[in-house]
Design a protein around this motif. Structure first.
Motif, PDB file in Angstrom:
ATOM      1  N   ASP A   9       9.202 -16.695 -17.897  1.00 44.40           N
ATOM      2  CA  ASP A   9       8.009 -15.916 -17.596  1.00 44.40           C
ATOM      3  C   ASP A   9       6.999 -16.017 -18.739  1.00 44.40           C
ATOM      4  O   ASP A   9       7.172 -16.792 -19.685  1.00 44.40           O
ATOM      5  CB  ASP A   9       8.378 -14.463 -17.267  1.00 44.40           C
ATOM      6  CG  ASP A   9       8.960 -13.700 -18.442  1.00 44.40           C
ATOM      7  OD1 ASP A   9       8.797 -14.137 -19.604  1.00 44.40           O
ATOM      8  OD2 ASP A   9       9.584 -12.648 -18.216  1.00 44.40           O
ATOM      9  N   GLU A  10       5.951 -15.215 -18.649  1.00 42.72           N
ATOM     10  CA  GLU A  10       4.867 -15.268 -19.628  1.00 42.72           C
ATOM     11  C   GLU A  10       5.350 -14.935 -21.041  1.00 42.72           C
ATOM     12  O   GLU A  10       4.953 -15.589 -22.010  1.00 42.72           O
ATOM     13  CB  GLU A  10       3.749 -14.312 -19.211  1.00 42.72           C
ATOM     14  CG  GLU A  10       2.578 -14.311 -20.174  1.00 42.72           C
ATOM     15  CD  GLU A  10       1.589 -13.195 -19.896  1.00 42.72           C
ATOM     16  OE1 GLU A  10       0.537 -13.204 -20.541  1.00 42.72           O
ATOM     17  OE2 GLU A  10       1.874 -12.313 -19.059  1.00 42.72           O
ATOM     18  N   GLY A  47       4.964 -20.931 -17.350  1.00 34.21           N
ATOM     19  CA  GLY A  47       4.800 -19.518 -17.706  1.00 34.21           C
ATOM     20  C   GLY A  47       3.614 -18.855 -17.056  1.00 34.21           C
ATOM     21  O   GLY A  47       3.626 -17.648 -16.818  1.00 34.21           O
ATOM     22  N   ARG A  97       4.469 -17.006 -13.805  1.00 35.60           N
ATOM     23  CA  ARG A  97       5.372 -15.858 -13.819  1.00 35.60           C
ATOM     24  C   ARG A  97       4.926 -14.850 -14.864  1.00 35.60           C
ATOM     25  O   ARG A  97       4.761 -15.202 -16.024  1.00 35.60           O
ATOM     26  CB  ARG A  97       6.794 -16.312 -14.119  1.00 35.60           C
ATOM     27  CG  ARG A  97       7.335 -17.260 -13.069  1.00 35.60           C
ATOM     28  CD  ARG A  97       8.764 -17.621 -13.384  1.00 35.60           C
ATOM     29  NE  ARG A  97       9.265 -18.541 -12.385  1.00 35.60           N
ATOM     30  CZ  ARG A  97       9.408 -19.849 -12.583  1.00 35.60           C
ATOM     31  NH1 ARG A  97       9.107 -20.377 -13.741  1.00 35.60           N
ATOM     32  NH2 ARG A  97       9.872 -20.619 -11.629  1.00 35.60           N
ATOM     33  N   GLN A  98       4.723 -13.636 -14.483  1.00 35.56           N
ATOM     34  CA  GLN A  98       4.243 -12.597 -15.390  1.00 35.56           C
ATOM     35  C   GLN A  98       5.420 -11.822 -15.995  1.00 35.56           C
ATOM     36  O   GLN A  98       6.443 -11.632 -15.345  1.00 35.56           O
ATOM     37  CB  GLN A  98       3.323 -11.624 -14.652  1.00 35.56           C
ATOM     38  CG  GLN A  98       2.046 -12.275 -14.128  1.00 35.56           C
ATOM     39  CD  GLN A  98       1.191 -12.817 -15.250  1.00 35.56           C
ATOM     40  OE1 GLN A  98       0.956 -12.158 -16.246  1.00 35.56           O
ATOM     41  NE2 GLN A  98       0.733 -14.047 -15.090  1.00 35.56           N
ATOM     42  N   TYR A  99       5.260 -11.367 -17.231  1.00 35.29           N
ATOM     43  CA  TYR A  99       6.241 -10.557 -17.928  1.00 35.29           C
ATOM     44  C   TYR A  99       6.153  -9.144 -17.401  1.00 35.29           C
ATOM     45  O   TYR A  99       5.083  -8.589 -17.213  1.00 35.29           O
ATOM     46  CB  TYR A  99       5.947 -10.584 -19.445  1.00 35.29           C
ATOM     47  CG  TYR A  99       6.697  -9.565 -20.243  1.00 35.29           C
ATOM     48  CD1 TYR A  99       8.090  -9.575 -20.284  1.00 35.29           C
ATOM     49  CD2 TYR A  99       6.032  -8.602 -20.973  1.00 35.29           C
ATOM     50  CE1 TYR A  99       8.770  -8.650 -21.034  1.00 35.29           C
ATOM     51  CE2 TYR A  99       6.708  -7.679 -21.727  1.00 35.29           C
ATOM     52  CZ  TYR A  99       8.082  -7.689 -21.761  1.00 35.29           C
ATOM     53  OH  TYR A  99       8.764  -6.770 -22.495  1.00 35.29           O
TER      54      TYR A  99
END
Length: 159
Positions: free
Chosen positions: A4-5, A153, A156-158
């Motif tokens: 992810d991010e 990344g 996909r978000q954190y």
């Protein structure tokens, strides 16, 4: 494995500032040190991070010539030739490939005469039918993974 991010930001720091501490990475990222360490552990466990050693320059070690040597192997001898290649110090990488040949090696040498000696050594290995060499003139895009990591990344978000 999903990157992810936050993983991307951690990987960017690892690539750009490899000698920085986990505590400093956490400070830069604005997250807990434990979060960064847990992410690093997971990235290692999942095989995303495969090493932490220094990147060495063959040229600075006295081997400025880089060549890609394609090797055609007698049928049934691929593993034997692959094992023999591992004993040649000038071979820094070797891959089984499709297309014209069976193996592709990345070879470094002191000069063209040394490269010829290495190629002659390869030709003499049992199971090697022929070789074809291509000498690299200039590196146009150095080995890099950050653009790939960042493209993954971004999707996909954190949380």
């Amino acid at each position: 494995m999903a990157v992810d991010e936050l993983d991307t930001r951690i990987l960017r720091l690892l690539l750009e500032q490899p000698r920085t501490s986990v505590r400093e990475y956490a400070r830069i990222l604005g997250v807990a040190r434990g979060t960064v360490q847990a992410r690093l552990d997971r990235l290692e466990r999942d095989g995303v991070i495969t090493g932490t050693g220094p990147v060495l320059s063959p040229a600075a070690l006295g081997h400025p010539v880089l060549a890609f040597v394609h090797i055609e192997v007698t049928q049934g001898h691929l593993d034997d030739v692959g094992d023999a290649l591992a004993e040649v110090p000038e071979i820094v990488e070797a891959f089984s490939i499709t297309g014209g040949g069976d193996l592709l090696t990345r070879v470094v040498a002191r000069d063209n005469a040394h490269l010829e000696d290495v190629v002659q050594k390869l030709i003499s290995l049992p199971g090697v039918v022929r070789t074809r060499s291509e000498v690299a003139l200039r590196e146009r895009v150095p080995h890099r993974l950050l653009p790939l990591v960042e493209s993954i990344g971004r999707t996909r978000q954190y949380r």
